[in-house]
Design a protein around this motif. Structure first.
Motif: not given
Length: 201
Positions: A69, A95, A97-101
């Motif tokens: 990101k 992928l 942080p923060p959501d590791f999507k």
């Protein structure tokens, strides 16, 4: 040959220390500036120099070791619009942080997407399949050498990075072009990430 590393997190630091231990000249950078890297430079010893992102990007071989990101921002900070004459090593995974999507890659490999962000560069995918503590450990053991996978669309660049990997003590395995080899390496989805393999001496 000097190697520039953009990103001084777990992967960037582990890779810098291992390359310096092998006698390489490494320039490391992060978004906070050289002064924030004094402890890392002191621990690694001669051969590691803290520089700005722009300075790291001027080297013939440039390693991208930032979270997915933050990748576009890190590349923008280099000030480069063309990357001709450089080999760029992509250590990223799509992928974080923060959501590791997992990022939407539109059916492409992550390194094909990264290649578009560094136009003119010869991009090589490498050093993305092992956790930092394994990557930073001695690549040689009693029974063999730790395997590092790589892939890329330029055979000459692949060969150059293969030789770098081998000089540092790892065993290089060239998987071929990004569209196929990069897919094998990709995390998540590929079968090779997290595999800690040894090649017999």
């Amino acid at each position: 040959m000097s190697i520039g590393i953009i990103g001084a997190g777990a992967i960037g630091a582990a890779l810098a220390e291992r390359l310096v231990a092998a006698g390489e000249n490494v320039l490391i950078s992060n978004s906070r500036g050289p002064d924030s890297l004094s402890a890392l430079v002191s621990a690694a010893g001669p051969g590691l120099t803290a520089v700005t992102v722009k300075e790291a990007a001027q080297q013939d071989v440039v390693v991208l070791a930032v979270p997915w990101k933050r990748l576009k921002d890190a590349i923008a900070a280099t000030g480069l619009t063309g990357w001709e004459g450089r080999i760029v090593i992509d250590t990223t995974n799509p992928l974080g942080p923060p959501d590791f999507k997992v990022a939407n890659l539109g059916g492409r490999t992550s390194s094909e997407v990264v290649a578009d962000l560094v136009p003119g560069a010869k991009l090589v995918k490498a050093f993305n399949t092992l956790p930092p503590h394994v990557l930073g450990a001695n690549p040689r053991s009693g029974s063999g050498r730790r395997v590092i996978f790589l892939s890329g669309d330029d055979a000459g660049a692949n060969d150059r990075i293969t030789r770098l990997i081998e000089r540092a003590g790892w065993a290089a395995v060239d998987l071929g072009p990004l569209a196929t080899g990069g897919r094998l390496q990709q995390f998540p989805g590929g079968p090779l990430p997290t595999l800690s393999l040894l090649k017999e001496n």
